[in-house]
Design a protein around this motif. Structure first.
Motif, PDB file in Angstrom:
ATOM      1  N   ILE A 269       0.699  -1.094  -0.212  1.00  0.00           N
ATOM      2  CA  ILE A 269      -0.027  -0.013   0.017  1.00  0.00           C
ATOM      3  C   ILE A 269       0.913   1.379  -0.180  1.00  0.00           C
ATOM      4  O   ILE A 269       1.787   1.193   0.773  1.00  0.00           O
ATOM      5  N   THR A 270       0.553   2.098  -0.836  1.00  0.00           N
ATOM      6  CA  THR A 270       1.237   3.711  -0.683  1.00  0.00           C
ATOM      7  C   THR A 270       0.231   4.561  -0.203  1.00  0.00           C
ATOM      8  O   THR A 270      -0.865   4.533  -0.772  1.00  0.00           O
ATOM      9  N   ILE A 271       0.651   5.208   0.710  1.00  0.00           N
ATOM     10  CA  ILE A 271      -0.111   6.397   1.373  1.00  0.00           C
ATOM     11  C   ILE A 271       0.579   7.468   1.119  1.00  0.00           C
ATOM     12  O   ILE A 271       1.443   7.767   1.579  1.00  0.00           O
ATOM     13  N   LYS A 272      -0.127   8.446   0.096  1.00  0.00           N
ATOM     14  CA  LYS A 272       0.661   9.491  -0.191  1.00  0.00           C
ATOM     15  C   LYS A 272       0.779  10.537   0.845  1.00  0.00           C
ATOM     16  O   LYS A 272      -0.240  10.833   1.572  1.00  0.00           O
ATOM     17  N   PRO A 273       1.771  11.084   1.102  1.00  0.00           N
ATOM     18  CA  PRO A 273       2.880  11.594   0.272  1.00  0.00           C
ATOM     19  C   PRO A 273       4.213  10.739   0.809  1.00  0.00           C
ATOM     20  O   PRO A 273       5.137  10.552  -0.139  1.00  0.00           O
ATOM     21  N   GLN A 274       4.155   9.831   1.790  1.00  0.00           N
ATOM     22  CA  GLN A 274       5.354   9.481   2.343  1.00  0.00           C
ATOM     23  C   GLN A 274       5.365   8.129   3.007  1.00  0.00           C
ATOM     24  O   GLN A 274       6.370   7.717   4.021  1.00  0.00           O
ATOM     25  N   VAL A 275       4.309   7.394   3.030  1.00  0.00           N
ATOM     26  CA  VAL A 275       4.408   6.035   3.693  1.00  0.00           C
ATOM     27  C   VAL A 275       3.950   4.811   2.711  1.00  0.00           C
ATOM     28  O   VAL A 275       3.255   4.842   1.895  1.00  0.00           O
ATOM     29  N   PHE A 276       4.805   3.778   2.911  1.00  0.00           N
ATOM     30  CA  PHE A 276       4.442   2.292   2.152  1.00  0.00           C
ATOM     31  C   PHE A 276       4.213   1.205   3.271  1.00  0.00           C
ATOM     32  O   PHE A 276       5.015   1.357   4.304  1.00  0.00           O
ATOM     33  N   ILE A 277       3.383   0.791   3.140  1.00  0.00           N
ATOM     34  CA  ILE A 277       3.079  -0.498   4.025  1.00  0.00           C
ATOM     35  C   ILE A 277       3.128  -1.729   3.178  1.00  0.00           C
ATOM     36  O   ILE A 277       2.478  -1.903   2.228  1.00  0.00           O
ATOM     37  N   ASN A 278       3.741  -2.810   3.759  1.00  0.00           N
ATOM     38  CA  ASN A 278       3.565  -4.209   3.204  1.00  0.00           C
ATOM     39  C   ASN A 278       2.988  -5.063   4.216  1.00  0.00           C
ATOM     40  O   ASN A 278       3.500  -5.011   5.326  1.00  0.00           O
TER      41      ASN A 278
END
Ligand code: FES
Ligand code: FES
Ligand SMILES: [Fe+2]
Lengths: 371, 117
Positions: A269-278
Motif C-alpha cells: 500500500i502507498t499512502i501519499k505522500p510518504q508512507v509504504f506499508i507491506n
C-alpha cells in the motif's frame, strides 16, 4: 515527446521535477506541510516527557507524550526569539521543555510556565506564547501530524488510501498493526528525490531484474505488474515457499487476525505522500520517508511482529533480510537515476510502460498539488 | 496575618502566588498535607517558585533547578546560593493565612521592593 492515445508509453515528469530546489520547496509547502505526515512510532514515545524531533517539510517538529498519555506535536521553535527548542533527535524531559537560550520553559502541553521576569509581564498570555501546536492523529501505532491550519480529512487521505488499495479499510485491522512490536528498524539515507522512491515502490516492472530473492518468494512479480496494480490483490507466495523470508524458509508466528484469504499473500500500500506499508501473514513492514532535500530522502523502515515474537528474542534475521535487500536494491536503483535527472537528454523526462501507467496518476497528483 | 484563600481551594501538590505582599509569597500544599510558605522569588534570578516543581517539602526552581527547602528556606545547590525566607502559616476557620517574616528578603539582582529604586 509527443503521445497519442495509441502509444504504449506515456511521459514521466520532466527531469527538473527531480532536481529543481524550487519545485522541492513547493512540494514541501503544498504536500508535506499540508497533508497528514506519518512521523513517529507511538511506542518510541513510551512515557510522558519522551520526545522525538522530525523534519516535516521545512519545519522541525517536536513530538512528545503529555502527562495524560496523549501525544502532542509542536513546532520546535522557542516563542521568545526563535531558538530551536530541542536539538536532539530523541530524548526524554522530566517535566518541561526548556529553551537553552534564555530559559523560557514550556510544560508538556506546550504552555509557557516559566521564564525569567515572567511575573513582571502579567500581560503575557502563557497559552498564546506557548509552543505552536500541529494536528495529531494516532493510527496503526504511528503518530501522524498535519501542519496545516485546517487538516484534510484523515479518513479520506490516509485511511482512504488503504481502503482503496485493499478493497476495504477493515482488511488492515486483521493485522493489528498498532498492537505489533518493532522487531527491527533500519534507516536508509537515500541520495535521491522522494518521487523516485514513490515511483519505484508503485511499480514492479523492475522486480525480476533487481529483486531476485523477492521474485523467488512471489513468482508472479516476474510479470512486471505490481501488487499495487489491481485493487484488493495480494501477490501469492510461490508453491515451495514457506514464509516471507530471504530464502523462503518458514517465517514467524502468523498474526492471529490474518484470514485464510490473506494468508500466504503479500499486499503493498502507498499512502501519499510518504508512507509504504507491506502486509504479510507474520509481519508488517512500514516505511516512512523524510524528504530532506531535492536529492536526499531519509527512509525509516520498521519491521513489526507479534509482541511475543519480539519479546522472546526470536531470530528475525531471515525475515528482515528479505525486505532489507529489496530496500537496498530499490534505493540503489533510485540513486542510479538521480544524477541522470539533470541530463539534457532527460529534460523532457522518460516514459512509462503499460505496467507503469498508474504512476502517471501520481505525477498528475504532484503537479496538481504544486500548481 | 494575611488571609490567602480557603483551605479547600489549595489542593495537595498545588502552589499559589500571593502578590498582595511585596515581595510576593509562595504558598504550597505538599503531598504530605503540610501547608508551607516561602518567598516566591528565586534568589538566583527573577523566577516564580510557585511555578516550580514541588517534591516532598522541596520546591525546584523552574528555571535552573536549584531546590529550596520549604521549612528552612535553604537552597541545596547552585546556581541559587542564598536562602529564601520562610513565612509562618496559620489555618483558621479553614482559611489559610500567612504571617510574613520581617527579616530582609534575599532578592535576586535587578529585583527591588516596590517604592524602592
Ligand atoms: S530564544 Fe528561547 S528563551 Fe530566548
Ligand atoms: S532562577 Fe532560580 S535557579 Fe535560576
Ligand atoms: Fe522494488
Amino acid at each position: 515527446m509527443t503521445t497519442s492515445t495509441t502509444s504504449s508509453v506515456i511521459p514521466t515528469l520532466p527531469g527538473r521535477f527531480y532536481t529543481d530546489p524550487e519545485i522541492f520547496a513547493l512540494e514541501q509547502r503544498n504536500i508535506f506541510e499540508t497533508m497528514w505526515f506519518c512521523a513517529v512510532r507511538s511506542s518510541d514515545l513510551p512515557k510522558p516527557g519522551a520526545f522525538k524531533t522530525v523534519q516535516v517539510g521545512t519545519e522541525s517538529m517536536l513530538i512528545s507524550r503529555a502527562r495524560d498519555g496523549s501525544v502532542r506535536a509542536f513546532f520546535n521553535v522557542c516563542r521568545h526569539r526563535g531558538a530551536t527548542l530541542c536539538t536532539e533527535e530523541s530524548g526524554e524531559v522530566k517535566r518541561a521543555f526548556q529553551c537553552a537560550y534564555h530559559a523560557w520553559t514550556y510544560d508538556l502541553d506546550g504552555k509557557l510556565i516559566a521564564a525569567p521576569n515572567l511575573t513582571k509581564m502579567a500581560d503575557l498570555d502563557r497559552v498564546r506564547y506557548g509552543l505552536v501546536k500541529a494536528h495529531v492523529r494516532e493510527w496503526l501505532g504511528y503518530v501522524w501530524v498535519c501542519l496545516a491550519d485546517e487538516p484534510p480529512p484523515f479518513e479520506r487521505d490516509v485511511q482512504g488510501a488503504v481502503a482503496e488499495r485493499l478493497g476495504a479499510l477493515d482488511l488492515i485491522d486483521n493485522y493489528d498493526v498498532a498492537g505489533l512490536s518493532v522487531g527491527r528498524r533500519i534507516v536508509y539515507d537515500v541520495k535521491a528525490n522522494w518521487k523516485l522512491i514513490v515511483e519505484n515502490f508503485m511499480e514492479c516492472y523492475h522486480c525480476a531484474t533487481i529483486h531476485p530473492e523477492l521474485t523467488e518468494v512471489l513468482p508472479e512479480f516476474a510479470d512486471g505488474f505490481a501488487a499495487q496494480y489491481f485493487v484488493g490483490h495480494g501477490a501469492e507466495f510461490g508453491e515451495r515457499i514457506e514464509g516471507f523470508t530471504v530464502d523462503g524458509s518458514a517465517g514467524l508466528s502468523r498474526i492471529p487476525g490474518v484470514t485464510e484469504d490473506q494468508d500466504r499473500r503479500y499486499y503493498a500500500i502507498t499512502i501519499k505522500p510518504q508512507v509504504f506499508i507491506n502486509l504479510v501473514p507474520d509481519h508488517v513492514i512500514l516505511h516512512r520517508m523524510f524528504p530532506l532535500a531535492v536529492d536526499r530522502t531519509v527512509v525509516e523502515c520498521d519491521w513489526l511482529y507479534l509482541p511475543d515474537v519480539v519479546a522472546a528474542g526470536k531470530d528475525l534475521d531471515k525475515s528482515v533480510e528479505l525486505f532489507h535487500r529489496v530496500n537496498e536494491q530499490d534505493f540503489d536503483a533510485c540513486e542510479r537515476c538521480q544524477p541522470a535527472m539533470s541530463s539534457r537528454t532527460y529534460r523532457e523526462g522518460g516514459v512509462l510502460v503499460p505496467s507503469e501507467h498508474h504512476i502517471g496518476a501520481f505525477h498528475e497528483w504532484v503537479q496538481d498539488r504544486i500548481g | 496575618m494575611i488571609p490567602v484563600c480557603p483551605l479547600a481551594s489549595l489542593p495537595r501538590g498545588e502552589a499559589l502566588r500571593l502578590d498582595v505582599v511585596d515581595p510576593p509569597i509562595a504558598v504550597f500544599h505538599t503531598d504530605e498535607g503540610d501547608i508551607l510558605a516561602i518567598d516566591d522569588t528565586c534568589t538566583h534570578q527573577d523566577a516564580s517558585l510557585a511555578d516550580g516543581w514541588l517534591e516532598g517539602c522541596e520546591i525546584e526552581c523552574p528555571l535552573h533547578a536549584s531546590r529550596f527547602n520549604l521549612r528552612t528556606g535553604e537552597v541545596d545547590a547552585p546556581p541559587a546560593k542564598r536562602p529564601v525566607r520562610v513565612h509562618q502559616v496559620v489555618v483558621e476557620n479553614d482559611v489559610i493565612h500567612v504571617v510574613p517574616s520581617d527579616a530582609p528578603p534575599n532578592l535576586p539582582p535587578g529585583v527591588t521592593l516596590k517604592g524602592q529604586a
